[in-house]
Enzyme design. Structure first.
Site, PDB file in Angstrom:
ATOM      1  CB  SER A  64      43.517  38.668  28.384  1.00  0.00           C
ATOM      2  OG  SER A  64      44.236  39.813  28.772  1.00  0.00           O
ATOM      3  CE  LYS A  67      46.102  38.358  31.958  1.00  0.00           C
ATOM      4  NZ  LYS A  67      45.773  39.227  30.807  1.00  0.00           N
ATOM      5  CB  SER A 121      41.693  39.447  32.467  1.00  0.00           C
ATOM      6  OG  SER A 121      42.433  39.227  31.283  1.00  0.00           O
TER       7      SER A 121
END
Length: 284
Positions: A64, A67, A121
């Protein structure tokens, strides 16, 4: 002969310490910084150079951490942040089967999706951001990879907006560049360091409370400017941060940490190591 070898070794050690003294921060004594993460980088953002590296150029899945790139691409496109985006069945994770508190049909402003993707997240939030991009997710992923090239991230590659696919890869060194780029966005600094946030879902009249996935942000003992965590079985536990340590802007990248507390432990070890060495420098 032994005395001569000993003299040469002593001279080399002295020379190394003189070199270290001119780098702006003293290096730790052997064993002084023992990080458990497989790959790590400490980057002095003020001087523009790495001061510690461990497997910093190894290409690894980044989970993640992806992101952060997702957020930059959304913001670069200058899409209206107040525009409502509805969670679609296409946003459901069928790769890792992760859960989400955002149900199909939930409608949120793009701004809130950004906040949830960065601070909590939230995978469906990140998936919706990519899907709602002009041209859809394929155009979005292409924009992610163009952005990576612009940042000089030649060993990095992105395949989705969530980081759920282990084909999203980079190196610790290149992620430091990505974090430094992300730090230039006010919204990313704000949203990635929000400790907790309540989201009102407009089409159902419900409010959901989310917390930051980085408990160092929630604890409030660090001065953090940018934060992002990540986890996949293939990637281990990951953490990137830009933070101030004794007034010095530092970027920390930790990849492939195994164990729930390892990346946080490594971050705290880095902070203590830097504080100790910076204090020695100033006292000297």
């Amino acid at each position: 002969m032994r005395k001569m070898r000993k003299m040469i070794v002593t001279q080399w050690v002295s020379l190394l310490w003189i070199m270290f003294a001119f780098t702006g921060i003293a290096f730790a004594q052997p064993g002084g910084l023992n990080l458990k993460s497989h790959a790590a980088l400490i980057f002095d953002a003020q001087q523009g150079r790495a001061i510690y590296g461990k497997n910093a150029d190894t290409v690894l899945p980044i989970a993640s951490i992806t992101k952060l790139m997702t957020a930059m691409v959304v913001l670069d496109a200058q899409l209206p942040l107040d525009e409502q985006v509805t969670i679609d069945s296409a946003d459901i994770d069928v790769l890792k089967n992760t859960r989400s508190r955002l149900w199909v049909g939930a409608s949120l402003p793009r701004r809130e999706l950004l906040r949830l993707a960065l601070m909590a997240s939230e995978n469906r939030a990140a998936a919706a951001l990519g899907r709602a991009y002009p041209g859809g997710i394929e155009a979005f992923v292409a924009a992610m990879n163009r952005k990576a090239q612009q940042l000089g991230m030649s060993h990095s590659h992105f395949v989705d907006s969530t980081g759920l696919n282990s084909a999203n890869v980079s190196t610790a060194r290149e992620l430091a560049s990505m974090v430094e780029a992300a730090r230039q966005y006010d919204i990313i600094r704000e949203f990635s360091t929000t400790a907790s946030h309540a989201v009102d879902i407009s089409n159902r009249g419900r409010s959901l409370q989310f917390i930051n996935s980085n408990n160092l942000v929630r604890a409030g003992k660090w001065d953090i400017g940018v934060s992002k965590t990540g986890f996949l079985n293939e990637a281990g536990r990951c953490l990137v941060m830009q933070a101030m340590i004794l007034g010095k802007p530092v970027i920390i990248v930790l990849l492939d940490s195994w164990g729930k507390k390892t990346r946080i432990g490594d971050a705290n070890r880095i902070k203590k190591w830097m504080e100790t060495n910076l204090a020695r420098k100033h006292l000297g």
